[in-house]
Design a protein around this motif. Structure first.
Motif, mmCIF file in Angstrom:
data_model
loop_
_atom_site.group_PDB
_atom_site.id
_atom_site.type_symbol
_atom_site.label_atom_id
_atom_site.label_comp_id
_atom_site.label_asym_id
_atom_site.label_seq_id
_atom_site.Cartn_x
_atom_site.Cartn_y
_atom_site.Cartn_z
ATOM 1 N N ILE A 1 0.909 -1.164 -0.025
ATOM 2 C CA ILE A 1 -0.037 0.075 -0.134
ATOM 3 C C ILE A 1 0.802 1.413 0.014
ATOM 4 O O ILE A 1 0.564 2.321 -0.398
ATOM 5 N N GLY B 1 -3.539 5.997 2.424
ATOM 6 C CA GLY B 1 -3.862 4.666 2.004
ATOM 7 C C GLY B 1 -4.757 4.021 3.302
ATOM 8 O O GLY B 1 -3.964 4.207 4.458
ATOM 9 N N SER C 1 -7.114 -2.304 2.222
ATOM 10 C CA SER C 1 -6.365 -3.136 1.412
ATOM 11 C C SER C 1 -7.286 -4.637 1.816
ATOM 12 O O SER C 1 -7.460 -5.132 2.777
ATOM 13 N N LEU D 1 -6.352 -1.762 -3.047
ATOM 14 C CA LEU D 1 -5.879 -0.712 -2.530
ATOM 15 C C LEU D 1 -6.377 0.700 -2.470
ATOM 16 O O LEU D 1 -6.673 0.978 -3.510
ATOM 17 N N TYR E 1 -7.110 4.575 -1.651
ATOM 18 C CA TYR E 1 -6.440 5.540 -1.245
ATOM 19 C C TYR E 1 -7.480 7.028 -1.096
ATOM 20 O O TYR E 1 -8.406 6.813 -1.844
#
Length: 278
Positions: free
Chosen positions: A100, A119, A122, A241, A243
């Motif tokens: 990440i 981040g 996940s 992932l 963000y």
């Protein structure tokens, strides 16, 4: 690796989400001087809501990512989980924290979100051979207590993903229409998630997110997307992932999932250290 993941439900209750006032509009990227992407890619992301086929890892690195996931999956299954159980993995496993925060991925995200990036999510989405589960058409923003709606998902291919083994699919451009009406599908064992935007095929022509292992796609949290059942003899695993720009506010204590991947720490978001567990 020695520790199995604790259980985690990535889907907050709809009643809880309804209590949060959210700005669910697409906020286009304004970046006249991208460092990694091209201006044409910035324009495409704003127009279509996604980019795909971006090479991040070499074949050797992709093979190492797959070997790591194979070991992690075996451990999770042995502990009673399944191939969809590995969520908020960057908070548990050092290797996923490394992914990440991977500078080559972050460079792409930074061109879209700006210098200050968090981040925060996940999750391995792994469809085993013959898996009968679909991911119904949905928008990520429906599930996330974040405002304003600026988050993106990077989908890192652990295995090759194509139409035959149920790669992801998008309806381009539908991130411009805000939050779409959906129905709950909590009683459907065939849907990995619990929402479905109905009649999406009548909205627009799907684009299939075919990727080679080590490549990524990236899409807006408002983009309509999903995937079909994997009826092939090949596994299809990807690591999502998540963000967001640091100015986005998270409800329901989701800020505690944060890792500062670019820029300086901010008061609202946590900055989780790398876990020692491998």
């Amino acid at each position: 690796m020695t520790t199995a993941p604790t259980s985690f439900n990535p889907l907050p209750a709809q009643d809880d989400l309804a209590q949060i006032q959210r700005d669910l509009r697409f906020h286009p990227t304004i970046n006249p001087l991208p460092k990694t992407l091209t201006l044409a890619q910035i324009e495409q992301f704003n127009r279509d809501g996604y980019l795909k086929g971006i090479r991040i890892f070499s074949q050797q690195e992709a093979d190492a990512n797959r070997a790591y996931f194979d070991e992690l999956l075996a451990m999770v299954v042995a502990a009673g989980g399944d191939s969809y159980s590995i969520s908020t993995a960057h908070a548990k496993y050092g290797k996923v924290w490394d992914l990440i925060t991977e500078r080559r991925i972050v460079a792409v995200v930074r061109d879209l979100l700006g210098e200050n990036v968090i981040g925060w999510g996940s999750h391995f989405f792994c469809k085993m051979p013959g898996d009968g589960k679909v991911v119904a058409w949905h928008q990520d923003a429906s599930y996330w207590p974040l405002t304003p709606s600026k988050a993106v998902t990077v989908w890192l291919a652990i295995d090759d993903a194509d139409i035959a083994n149920a790669c992801m699919k998008f309806i381009p451009g539908w991130h411009h229409y805000g939050h779409l009406t959906y129905k709950l599908t909590e009683d459907s064992g065939a849907n990995v998630l619990n929402q479905e935007v109905e009649n999406a095929e009548g909205i627009g022509q799907p684009v299939y997110d075919e990727l080679k292992a080590g490549e990524i796609s990236i899409h807006s949290d408002l983009l309509l997307h999903g995937s079909e059942a994997n009826l092939s003899t090949r596994r299809r695993c990807g690591l999502t992932l998540r963000y967001t720009p640091a100015d986005v506010v998270a409800g329901m204590d989701w800020s505690q999932k944060g890792v500062v991947v670019s820029g300086l720490p901010v008061e609202h978001w946590a900055n989780r250290a790398r876990p020692e567990t491998e």
